[in-house]
Design an enzyme around this catalytic site. Sequence first.
Site, PDB file in Angstrom:
ATOM      1  N   THR A 159     -18.959  33.831 -20.406  1.00 16.50           N
ATOM      2  CA  THR A 159     -17.913  32.988 -19.815  1.00 16.50           C
ATOM      3  C   THR A 159     -18.238  31.502 -19.944  1.00 16.50           C
ATOM      4  O   THR A 159     -19.417  31.117 -19.981  1.00 16.50           O
ATOM      5  CB  THR A 159     -17.762  33.354 -18.313  1.00 16.50           C
ATOM      6  N   ASP A 160     -17.191  30.673 -19.927  1.00 13.22           N
ATOM      7  CA  ASP A 160     -17.395  29.216 -19.934  1.00 13.22           C
ATOM      8  C   ASP A 160     -18.104  28.755 -18.662  1.00 13.22           C
ATOM      9  O   ASP A 160     -18.647  27.650 -18.610  1.00 13.22           O
ATOM     10  CB  ASP A 160     -16.062  28.470 -20.101  1.00 13.22           C
ATOM     11  N   GLU A 161     -18.109  29.612 -17.626  1.00 13.89           N
ATOM     12  CA  GLU A 161     -18.681  29.186 -16.345  1.00 13.89           C
ATOM     13  C   GLU A 161     -20.194  28.999 -16.434  1.00 13.89           C
ATOM     14  O   GLU A 161     -20.786  28.357 -15.569  1.00 13.89           O
ATOM     15  CB  GLU A 161     -18.308  30.177 -15.239  1.00 13.89           C
ATOM     16  N   TYR A 183     -22.100  34.287  -9.481  1.00 14.20           N
ATOM     17  CA  TYR A 183     -21.465  34.938 -10.642  1.00 14.20           C
ATOM     18  C   TYR A 183     -21.928  34.303 -11.944  1.00 14.20           C
ATOM     19  O   TYR A 183     -22.419  34.990 -12.842  1.00 14.20           O
ATOM     20  CB  TYR A 183     -19.930  34.851 -10.527  1.00 14.20           C
ATOM     21  N   LYS A 187     -24.184  35.810 -15.028  1.00 11.65           N
ATOM     22  CA  LYS A 187     -23.680  35.902 -16.405  1.00 11.65           C
ATOM     23  C   LYS A 187     -24.608  35.148 -17.364  1.00 11.65           C
ATOM     24  O   LYS A 187     -24.853  35.595 -18.482  1.00 11.65           O
ATOM     25  CB  LYS A 187     -22.261  35.334 -16.499  1.00 11.65           C
TER      26      LYS A 187
HETATM   27  P1  NAD Z   1     -12.600  42.858 -14.444  1.00 13.25           P
HETATM   28  O1  NAD Z   1     -13.254  42.596 -13.148  1.00 13.25           O
HETATM   29  O2  NAD Z   1     -11.110  42.956 -14.520  1.00 13.25           O
HETATM   30  O3  NAD Z   1     -13.160  44.226 -15.058  1.00 13.25           O
HETATM   31  C1  NAD Z   1     -14.503  44.586 -15.020  1.00 13.25           C
HETATM   32  C2  NAD Z   1     -14.587  46.075 -15.388  1.00 13.25           C
HETATM   33  O4  NAD Z   1     -15.972  46.445 -15.403  1.00 13.25           O
HETATM   34  C3  NAD Z   1     -13.883  46.988 -14.385  1.00 13.25           C
HETATM   35  O5  NAD Z   1     -13.165  47.981 -15.079  1.00 13.25           O
HETATM   36  C4  NAD Z   1     -15.047  47.606 -13.599  1.00 13.25           C
HETATM   37  O6  NAD Z   1     -14.760  48.888 -13.097  1.00 13.25           O
HETATM   38  C5  NAD Z   1     -16.122  47.641 -14.665  1.00 13.25           C
HETATM   39  N1  NAD Z   1     -17.489  47.647 -14.111  1.00 13.25           N
HETATM   40  C6  NAD Z   1     -17.988  46.845 -13.125  1.00 13.25           C
HETATM   41  N2  NAD Z   1     -19.270  47.144 -12.901  1.00 13.25           N
HETATM   42  C7  NAD Z   1     -19.597  48.150 -13.762  1.00 13.25           C
HETATM   43  C8  NAD Z   1     -20.778  48.867 -14.017  1.00 13.25           C
HETATM   44  N3  NAD Z   1     -21.910  48.628 -13.326  1.00 13.25           N
HETATM   45  N4  NAD Z   1     -20.763  49.821 -14.971  1.00 13.25           N
HETATM   46  C9  NAD Z   1     -19.628  50.079 -15.678  1.00 13.25           C
HETATM   47  N5  NAD Z   1     -18.481  49.437 -15.466  1.00 13.25           N
HETATM   48  C10 NAD Z   1     -18.464  48.476 -14.529  1.00 13.25           C
HETATM   49  O7  NAD Z   1     -13.160  41.749 -15.424  1.00 13.25           O
HETATM   50  P2  NAD Z   1     -12.432  40.969 -16.626  1.00 13.25           P
HETATM   51  O8  NAD Z   1     -11.692  39.823 -16.059  1.00 13.25           O
HETATM   52  O9  NAD Z   1     -11.746  41.955 -17.494  1.00 13.25           O
HETATM   53  O10 NAD Z   1     -13.706  40.392 -17.352  1.00 13.25           O
HETATM   54  C11 NAD Z   1     -14.339  41.141 -18.399  1.00 13.25           C
HETATM   55  C12 NAD Z   1     -15.544  40.363 -18.875  1.00 13.25           C
HETATM   56  O11 NAD Z   1     -15.122  39.089 -19.360  1.00 13.25           O
HETATM   57  C13 NAD Z   1     -16.586  40.091 -17.795  1.00 13.25           C
HETATM   58  O12 NAD Z   1     -17.848  40.253 -18.362  1.00 13.25           O
HETATM   59  C14 NAD Z   1     -16.337  38.646 -17.401  1.00 13.25           C
HETATM   60  O13 NAD Z   1     -17.530  38.042 -16.969  1.00 13.25           O
HETATM   61  C15 NAD Z   1     -15.863  38.065 -18.716  1.00 13.25           C
HETATM   62  N6  NAD Z   1     -14.943  36.922 -18.620  1.00 13.25           N
HETATM   63  C16 NAD Z   1     -13.824  36.991 -17.826  1.00 13.25           C
HETATM   64  C17 NAD Z   1     -12.954  35.893 -17.790  1.00 13.25           C
HETATM   65  C18 NAD Z   1     -11.701  35.921 -16.949  1.00 13.25           C
HETATM   66  O14 NAD Z   1     -11.062  34.879 -16.774  1.00 13.25           O
HETATM   67  N7  NAD Z   1     -11.268  37.064 -16.432  1.00 13.25           N
HETATM   68  C19 NAD Z   1     -13.215  34.747 -18.555  1.00 13.25           C
HETATM   69  C20 NAD Z   1     -14.375  34.725 -19.354  1.00 13.25           C
HETATM   70  C21 NAD Z   1     -15.219  35.819 -19.380  1.00 13.25           C
HETATM   71  P1  TYD Z   2     -10.237  32.096 -10.312  1.00 12.89           P
HETATM   72  O1  TYD Z   2      -9.014  32.785 -10.805  1.00 12.89           O
HETATM   73  O2  TYD Z   2     -11.006  32.714  -9.194  1.00 12.89           O
HETATM   74  O3  TYD Z   2     -11.149  31.821 -11.580  1.00 12.89           O
HETATM   75  P2  TYD Z   2     -12.518  30.932 -11.702  1.00 12.89           P
HETATM   76  O4  TYD Z   2     -13.058  30.645 -10.373  1.00 12.89           O
HETATM   77  O5  TYD Z   2     -13.359  31.892 -12.445  1.00 12.89           O
HETATM   78  O6  TYD Z   2     -12.140  29.728 -12.471  1.00 12.89           O
HETATM   79  O7  TYD Z   2      -9.832  30.626  -9.851  1.00 12.89           O
HETATM   80  C1  TYD Z   2      -9.209  29.728 -10.730  1.00 12.89           C
HETATM   81  C2  TYD Z   2      -9.077  28.416  -9.997  1.00 12.89           C
HETATM   82  O8  TYD Z   2      -8.185  28.601  -8.888  1.00 12.89           O
HETATM   83  C3  TYD Z   2     -10.372  27.930  -9.398  1.00 12.89           C
HETATM   84  O9  TYD Z   2     -10.409  26.511  -9.459  1.00 12.89           O
HETATM   85  C4  TYD Z   2     -10.308  28.367  -7.943  1.00 12.89           C
HETATM   86  C5  TYD Z   2      -8.812  28.296  -7.649  1.00 12.89           C
HETATM   87  N1  TYD Z   2      -8.318  29.256  -6.632  1.00 12.89           N
HETATM   88  C6  TYD Z   2      -7.591  28.803  -5.524  1.00 12.89           C
HETATM   89  O10 TYD Z   2      -7.324  27.603  -5.392  1.00 12.89           O
HETATM   90  N2  TYD Z   2      -7.181  29.719  -4.609  1.00 12.89           N
HETATM   91  C7  TYD Z   2      -7.466  31.042  -4.721  1.00 12.89           C
HETATM   92  O11 TYD Z   2      -7.076  31.835  -3.826  1.00 12.89           O
HETATM   93  C8  TYD Z   2      -8.185  31.506  -5.864  1.00 12.89           C
HETATM   94  C9  TYD Z   2      -8.512  32.968  -6.039  1.00 12.89           C
HETATM   95  C10 TYD Z   2      -8.598  30.570  -6.801  1.00 12.89           C
END
Ligand code: NAD
Ligand code: TYD
Length: 376
Positions: A159-161, A183, A187
Site C-alpha cells: 500500500t501507499d500507506e 496497519y 504492511k
Molecule cells: P479486504 O479487507 O477487503 O479483504 C481482505 C481479505 O483477506 C478478506 O477476504 C479476509 O477474509 C482475508 N483475510 C484476512 N486475514 C486472513 C488470513 N489470516 N488468512 C487468509 N485470509 C485472510 O482488503 P482489500 O481492501 O481487498 O485489500 C487487499 C490488499 O490490498 C490488502 O493487502 C491491503 O493491504 C492492500 N491494499 C488495499 C487498499 C485499499 O484501498 N483497499 C489500497 C492499497 C493496498
Molecule cells: P479509509 O477509507 O479508512 O482509507 P485510509 O485510511 O486507508 O486512507 O479513509 C480514507 C480517508 O477518509 C482517510 O483520510 C480517513 C477518512 N475517513 C473519515 O473521515 N471518516 C470515516 O468514517 C472513515 C472510515 C474515513
Amino acid sequence: MPHTTQMHDTRPKTPTPRGPRHPRLLVTGGAGFIGSCFVRNRLARRDGTTIVVLDKLTYAGNRANLAPVEADPEQAARLRFVVGDIADPAAVAPLVAEVDAIVNFAAESHVDRSILDPEAFLRTDVMGVHVLLEACRVEQQRATGGERAAAPRFLQVSTDEVYGSVESGASTEDDRLEPRSPYSAAKAAGELLVNSYSVTYGLDTVVTRGSNTYGPYHHPEKLIPLFITNAIDDERLPLYGDGLQRRDWLYVADHAGAIDHVLEHGATGETYNVTGNNERTNRDVVAQLLARLGKPWSLVRLVDDRPGHDRRYAMDDSKLAGLGWKNKMPFDEGLAATVDWYRDNEGWWRPIKSGEWQAYYRRQYSARLAGSKEAT
Ligand code: NAD
Ligand code: TYD
C-alpha cells in the site's frame, strides 16, 4: 547487385495462442474487495487460468464477492475455494505446492481497526506473509531438486500507506518507508520481509504499492462505501478532523489489472507504485458522492480526528507506466458507477451492516458522533 524478390505470405494469419506466464494461481484474500475483483476479472478472460482462493473469511471476507464466478459454470470449474489462514503452515504448504504463482491480498486492511486492536494485523500482515514465503522456499528447493519446473513467483500486495504522510511531491519506490499506523507498519514489515527473501534466498518476488482503492464490493467500513450507504439511509456521515486530508483514488478494476500486469511482466525483486492519479480532499469526494445520490451536505458531521491521521498520500507511477500499464477508469465515472452499484445492491451490503458491524460502529463512532459539529 543480386535481385531479391520478397515472398509475401498471403494466407490469413491466425495469432499464436499465448497463455499467461502463470496459469495456476493461489490468490490469498480472494474473497475480499480487491482480491475478489482480481479473481473475477482474471477468470472472465477465459485464458485457461485456474485459481485456488485461500481466505480465512474474516469479517471482511465474503463469498458473495465471487458470486459472478460461481454463476458461470466454465469459470466456476477453474476456481477452488479453500477456507483457511495464511498464517497456518499446514493450510498453506499443499496449496503453494500446486501453483505457478501466489498473489497475496490477504490482510487486515482497516486503519481504524488497527488503532483499536493491532494484534491481528501483526499476525496476518507480517506472520502470514512469513508463512507464505517459507512455503515458497520449500517449493524453490523442490525446483532445484527437479521435482517441479520452477519455483513459484510471489506477489505481495502492499500500500501507499507504507510511505507515511507525504506533505508535498510524490513518493517514488526508493523513498524511505515511514509508516505511522499499526496497519501501515505491519504492511511495511510484510513487504520488507518479501524483499529479504528475494535478496537472501533468491525467491522470485514482486511488490505492488496501491493507492486508496474504491469500487463495488468494498466493505462499508471504509470512507466511500460507508458514506454512500449511510447517506442512502439518511444517517450522519462522520468526517474526521477538518476533512481536508488528501488521498489518491484508484478504481478497483484498475488496481487489480495493474497487479495482474506486474505479476506477468514485473521484474523480479522490484516494487511498483500503482496510482489512480486522482488526488482529492475527503471533502471533495464526499460532496461528489452526495451529489450523485441527491442527498444534502447537512448529513456530514465533523468528528474527532483519527489519531496519527496521515494528511496526504501521493505516489509517482512512472515505473509502472514504463512497464506498459495504463488505467482505464476516470474518477468521475468510477465514483458514479460505485454510487449506483451500492444503490442497486442493498442485498449485498445490508447484511454486512448488521451483527458484528453494530458493535464496531458503536465503538468507533458513538462518542465521536455525540460530540460532532456541523460541517460548513
Ligand atoms: P479486504 O479487507 O477487503 O479483504 C481482505 C481479505 O483477506 C478478506 O477476504 C479476509 O477474509 C482475508 N483475510 C484476512 N486475514 C486472513 C488470513 N489470516 N488468512 C487468509 N485470509 C485472510 O482488503 P482489500 O481492501 O481487498 O485489500 C487487499 C490488499 O490490498 C490488502 O493487502 C491491503 O493491504 C492492500 N491494499 C488495499 C487498499 C485499499 O484501498 N483497499 C489500497 C492499497 C493496498
Ligand atoms: P479509509 O477509507 O479508512 O482509507 P485510509 O485510511 O486507508 O486512507 O479513509 C480514507 C480517508 O477518509 C482517510 O483520510 C480517513 C477518512 N475517513 C473519515 O473521515 N471518516 C470515516 O468514517 C472513515 C472510515 C474515513
